[in-house]
Design a protein around this motif. Structure first.
Motif, mmCIF file in Angstrom:
data_model
loop_
_atom_site.group_PDB
_atom_site.id
_atom_site.type_symbol
_atom_site.label_atom_id
_atom_site.label_comp_id
_atom_site.label_asym_id
_atom_site.label_seq_id
_atom_site.Cartn_x
_atom_site.Cartn_y
_atom_site.Cartn_z
ATOM 1 N N GLU A 104 76.051 -1.570 32.177
ATOM 2 C CA GLU A 104 74.659 -1.196 32.355
ATOM 3 C C GLU A 104 73.978 -0.927 31.040
ATOM 4 O O GLU A 104 72.821 -1.249 30.842
ATOM 5 N N ASN A 105 74.687 -0.317 30.159
ATOM 6 C CA ASN A 105 74.080 0.092 28.919
ATOM 7 C C ASN A 105 74.444 -0.776 27.735
ATOM 8 O O ASN A 105 74.007 -0.537 26.622
ATOM 9 N N HIS A 139 68.573 -8.468 44.245
ATOM 10 C CA HIS A 139 69.697 -7.621 43.826
ATOM 11 C C HIS A 139 70.675 -8.425 42.980
ATOM 12 O O HIS A 139 71.159 -7.963 41.945
ATOM 13 N N LEU A 150 69.127 -9.076 39.635
ATOM 14 C CA LEU A 150 69.118 -7.904 38.759
ATOM 15 C C LEU A 150 70.508 -7.532 38.293
ATOM 16 O O LEU A 150 70.681 -6.976 37.204
ATOM 17 N N ASN A 162 69.916 -3.106 32.738
ATOM 18 C CA ASN A 162 68.624 -2.444 32.922
ATOM 19 C C ASN A 162 67.901 -2.254 31.595
ATOM 20 O O ASN A 162 66.677 -2.313 31.529
ATOM 21 N N PHE A 163 68.682 -1.995 30.586
ATOM 22 C CA PHE A 163 68.070 -1.746 29.277
ATOM 23 C C PHE A 163 68.734 -2.633 28.239
ATOM 24 O O PHE A 163 69.637 -2.220 27.519
ATOM 25 N N MET A 219 59.101 -6.611 33.345
ATOM 26 C CA MET A 219 60.554 -6.615 33.209
ATOM 27 C C MET A 219 61.026 -7.943 32.662
ATOM 28 O O MET A 219 62.138 -8.036 32.141
ATOM 29 N N TRP A 247 64.216 -11.493 29.371
ATOM 30 C CA TRP A 247 64.536 -10.304 30.153
ATOM 31 C C TRP A 247 64.281 -9.051 29.323
ATOM 32 O O TRP A 247 64.804 -8.888 28.234
ATOM 33 N N GLY A 268 64.192 -5.950 31.094
ATOM 34 C CA GLY A 268 64.757 -4.832 31.824
ATOM 35 C C GLY A 268 63.718 -3.769 32.135
ATOM 36 O O GLY A 268 62.532 -4.055 32.313
ATOM 37 N N ARG A 269 64.187 -2.574 32.138
ATOM 38 C CA ARG A 269 63.307 -1.463 32.503
ATOM 39 C C ARG A 269 62.723 -0.750 31.298
ATOM 40 O O ARG A 269 62.200 0.363 31.430
ATOM 41 N N HIS A 270 62.837 -1.356 30.197
ATOM 42 C CA HIS A 270 62.300 -0.710 29.000
ATOM 43 C C HIS A 270 60.821 -0.385 29.151
ATOM 44 O O HIS A 270 60.351 0.655 28.710
ATOM 45 N N LEU A 317 64.268 -3.129 43.328
ATOM 46 C CA LEU A 317 64.169 -2.378 42.080
ATOM 47 C C LEU A 317 64.174 -0.877 42.326
ATOM 48 O O LEU A 317 64.026 -0.085 41.395
#
Length: 883
Positions: free
Chosen positions: A29-30, A145, A148, A153-154, A191, A202, A204-206, A344
């Motif tokens: 994820e990170n 889903h 994503l 995400n980030f 996103m 992409w 992400g959610r930044h 999301l």
DNA sequence: GACTCCCGCCACTAA
DNA sequence: TTAGTGGCGGGAGTC
């Protein structure tokens, strides 16, 4: 054979699977990895026989390449719930998915195709159909889903994050068309951004918070919320009585809802680069998506029904053309958007139910935009691409964009179009529906960004708090108190005054907890209303100005006059309460509109003497039913906290209220109403619209402060309880046994399982503990367990949060609205029901509820909020474990 | 029967 | 001209 059978299938590469498989989910994820590189080695499209359709919906589970597994699925359990669950888990969990892939890729050979083919050849048509995945398995949400799950995400913005749509489509085994649907929505949230043909980047959610902030600002700067209210207000002009006035108003009001040019709100550095959109008449999913999100961000509560959203967001530019088929099309698009947003975790599907049936709605579960975030460079694009000029121009562009989104300039007549009136009606109707479940767990999260995580504990806290409160109430020995309580409404009024004796005797309370007491509430006055049928009088608390206004407005006012305890004089309860409430600024369009319905009815009929009297009460069937929802709104808003309460409790208005039968008032006063003096605690808690007390009509939060139930004495409990939950406490109060066995208790009750779970979750009940729904037993458990101190803080916060504060309203008019109770919460055949009460509160419409679609919510929300907060007559067996 | 929303046709536009 | 985009609505699955 459908065209889907012609679709191509793809096989995940072991390399990708290996990397994902060894990567911890959190790490993944990170940790940035280049998304586009994940698909670089994706095989080119290969003709995929129809028998591999399953691969399209289960590309990640590995079943597409596993002969054995495929066989099982095809022959044994074609997409059983278990299979679906596996697939869902696989889709939701990249780790699991990739492990399966890795494992299966090791065993899958090139001969995989043949077994599948042979197997399918043996299947009959029906059998084959059974092998097809259900629609749900192919839903856009699930696909999203999967999409994503492919990207962090980030992501690291310094690295290439390109996305090739073709490759993604291949890997997900879907048509690229579907990918566009997803990408368009993601793009609206920044996103992703378009790089070139078939390529996106992409992000992400930044940028998500910034985007929300930008969208919210855009909506706020253009008074989008107000426009919604204006529209809603019109909804109740069913007879178009005020069409001219409204037209004038709208002309003078620059915020009037009007035509919305297609415009895309951008963030700096994320300019929209869609190839074809700029030149096309843009009914882009992007714009729709942004507007949809805006609705949530500016709406209070952050729940928007699908119908309203469709009409506002999609159809506002061509409301005239909103014929049925077109509207359906709009709805379809909105579903597409909603599915992506749901994936999301930004919204959550709920349902609004009323007599007309269940209506879909969506609740915002994403993070609120941060007001601290400065988004100075928001800009928009429309059909004429904006040149990336100066910052000032960009700002101007932003403003213009927002204006374009909501501006009515040049199309003010739009708002006068009958179709818009219909639209407005629908808006308000849906809003009313949405808010009709005062204790619905679909309570917006106002204290954190993770509403999902907060909602459930909140619901649990409500239930648990009820039990706790009940116990607390028991321990207080309320029977003593009731003897010393005032026995008249005048006494109640005296308590409204901030300097009243009762208040002075009360221990010091945080000022924040008593916003109603020291404000206009102190001037509230009870007005006694006769009930034409039952003969039982009712008391309603009104602001002096309201009473005065009502007096002047209603020439037929025959209400009883009640001296005002604060010495402001005698006030009369006016004629139709609903009429007074029609233009209630505090109520906003909602309350006003809601009551307008009643007024209309009243006006349309010649009044007999009895009817006139009845008119004052806004009795059953129409007015009260409508009005009740306003109370729901208030309760719902209060749940949301400060900003919301501003709307609810104007400094000069009493947005809603309970009509309390005097007969009840007397008894209640003994039991609850006048207990504040005894308890020494003043609760700013509010009532629940669906009060179990038959005959008890919801009053405003302000009034409720004066009607503190001793059971609302929260101090020792230190539990965070929603206002609506507290309201239900009296009905399980053991103090008045008659109440406990009376029809005042709602027929519904929270599931014992839910209750158990709730208590266990809160640590109030051991895992093995059991709680059945029995208020008597509950009351018999006087022992209180020590409550963590932090809970006390929560409690205070909650109180502060829900306490109404002086607000403002753009509307003018009278503030009082009388609401009826939800009849659904009342037993149809109550025991020992007082005739007057039954009569007074019976509404033909049935229940107005909002229930979450998710199983989690269903248990606690169905059957209205009362079910979540009330403890029925059945024995509530709370063992010592509870305490 | 209403609600959901998948599916793919096909118009439009950029390359 | 081709390929990319995406608006649009039929209609099937689900409730």
């Amino acid at each position: 054979m459908k065209d889907t059978a012609k679709k191509n299938c793809s096989v995940f590469l072991g390399e990708v699977a290996d990397r994902d498989a060894i990567m911890d989910p959190e790490e993944k994820e990170n940790t940035f990895f280049e998304p586009h590189k994940r698909v670089l080695k994706t095989p080119l499209k290969q003709p995929c026989s129809s028998n591999l359709v399953l691969a399209e919906i289960q590309p990640d589970s590995g079943s597409l390449t596993t002969p054995t597994k495929l066989k099982e699925v095809l022959l044994g359990e074609p997409w059983t719930p278990t299979a679906n669950l596996k697939m869902l888990i696989s889709a939701a969990s990249p780790e699991i998915r990739n492990r399966e892939q890795q494992r299966e890729l090791l065993t899958v050979g090139s001969e995989t195709q043949e077994p599948k083919d042979s197997l399918l050849e043996q299947l009959s048509g029906d059998e084959y159909e059974k092998t097809q995945p259900s629609r749900k398995d192919k839903s856009l949400g699930l696909l999203c889903h999967k999409f994503l799950a492919r990207y962090p995400n980030f992501p690291n913005p310094a690295v290439n994050n390109d996305i090739c749509l073709d490759e993604v489509a291949e890997e997900l085994s879907v048509e690229r068309r579907r990918i566009y649907d997803i990408v368009n929505v993601l793009e609206s949230l920044h996103m992703v951004s378009r790089l070139a043909k078939n390529r996106y980047t992409w992000h992400g959610r930044h940028n998500l918070i910034k985007t929300f902030d930008a969208l919210k600002k855009a909506g706020e700067e253009n008074n989008y919320a107000e426009q919604i209210l204006v529209i809603k207000r019109r909804e109740f002009d069913r007879e178009f009585e005020f069409i001219e006035d409204k037209s004038k108003e709208l002309k003078a009001n620059p915020t009037t809802v009007g035509h919305s040019d297609m415009c895309f709100v951008e963030l700096p550095g994320m300019e929209f680069k869609a190839a074809s959109v700029n030149g096309r008449k843009d009914k882009s999913l992007r714009v729709m998506s942004q507007k949809f999100v805006m609705l949530f961000l500016v709406s209070k509560p952050q729940i928007v029904s699908l119908e309203v959203a469709a009409k506002i967001l999609i159809g506002e530019d061509q409301v005239e053309d909103l014929d049925k088929s077109k509207f359906k099309t709009k709805i379809r698009r909105l579903y597409d958007i909603a599915n992506v947003l749901s994936s999301l975790d930004l919204i959550k599907k709920v349902h609004v139910t009323e007599e007309k049936g269940r209506k879909p709605a969506f609740k915002w579960t994403g993070p609120d935009s941060s007001p601290e975030i400065d988004v100075p460079d928001i800009k928009c694009i429309d059909n004429t691409a904006l040149s990336p000029a100066k910052t000032e121009e960009i700002k101007t562009s932003k403003e213009q964009c927002a204006k374009n989104l909501f501006s009515s300039r040049g199309k003010q007549s739009f708002t006068r179009h009958p179709s818009l009136i219909k639209l407005a009606k629908s808006i308000e109707s849906d809003r009313r529906k949405i808010n009709s479940a005062p204790t619905s767990p679909i309570k917006s999260n106002t204290e954190g960004t993770d509403s999902n995580s907060a909602s459930l504990p909140s619901k649990m806290a409500q239930l648990a708090a009820i039990c706790k409160l009940h116990l607390e109430e028991q321990s207080k020995g309320l029977k003593k108190k009731m003897k010393r309580n005032c026995k008249s409404t005048f006494s109640v009024e005296s308590k409204l005054h901030p300097k009243s004796k009762s208040t002075s005797e009360s221990p010091p309370q945080p000022q924040s907890l008593l916003p109603l007491i020291n404000s206009d509430f102190s001037r509230a006055m009870p007005v006694i209303l006769p009930h034409p049928h039952s003969g039982t009088s009712y008391a309603i608390y009104l602001h002096p100005s309201q009473a005065a206004a009502m007096t002047t407005q209603s020439p037929r006012c025959e209400a009883h006059c009640v001296p005002c305890a604060n010495g402001t004089g005698i006030k009369c309860f006016p004629g139709p309460v609903s009429e007074v409430a029609l233009d209630n600024p505090a109520n906003g369009a909602e309350g006003a509109n809601r009551t307008a319905h009643c007024v209309t009815n009243a006006r349309s009929l010649p009044l007999t003497s009895e009817e006139q009297a009845a008119e004052h009460l806004c009795v059953p069937g129409n007015c009260c039913k409508r009005a009740q929802t306003q109370e729901d709104i208030s309760a719902s808003k209060r749940l949301k906290g400060g900003p919301v309460t501003q709307d609810d409790t104007s400094g000069t208005l009493f947005p809603s209220g309970y009509l309390i039968p005097l007969a009840h008032l007397a008894s209640l006063g003994k039991d609850h109403v006048f207990s504040r003096r005894e308890n020494g605690v003043v609760s700013s808690e509010h009532k629940i619209p669906t009060s179990p007390y038959t005959g008890l009509i919801p009053v405003s939060a302000s009034e409720f402060s004066a009607l503190n139930y001793p059971s609302l004495h929260m101090t020792p409990l230190k539990l965070m309880v929603s206002p609506t939950s507290l309201t239900a406490v009296p009905m399980m109060s053991p103090v008045n046994p008659s109440l406990g066995s009376s029809p005042f208790f709602p027929s519904q009750s929270p599931s014992p399982a839910i209750l158990n779970f709730t208590l266990q979750h809160l640590g109030l009940l051991s895992p093995g503990g059991h709680v059945s729904s029995n208020p008597v037993a509950l009351a018999a458990s006087p022992k209180n367990s020590p409550v963590p101190e932090d809970l006390s803080k929560h409690h205070e916060q909650m109180f502060r949060h829900v306490s109404p504060v002086p607000g403002h309203s753009q509307f003018t008019g009278q503030p009082v609205t009388i609401f009826a109770l939800q009849q659904s919460s009342m037993p149809l055949t109550p025991k020992g029901t007082q005739p007057v009460e039954e009569h007074f509160f019976r509404t033909p419409g049935g229940v107005t509820t909002m229930s979450a679609s998710s199983p989690t919510d269903a248990g606690s929300t169905s059957k209205s909020s009362v079910g979540a907060v009330s403890i029925p007559q059945r024995k509530l067996d709370v063992g010592a474990e509870v305490l």
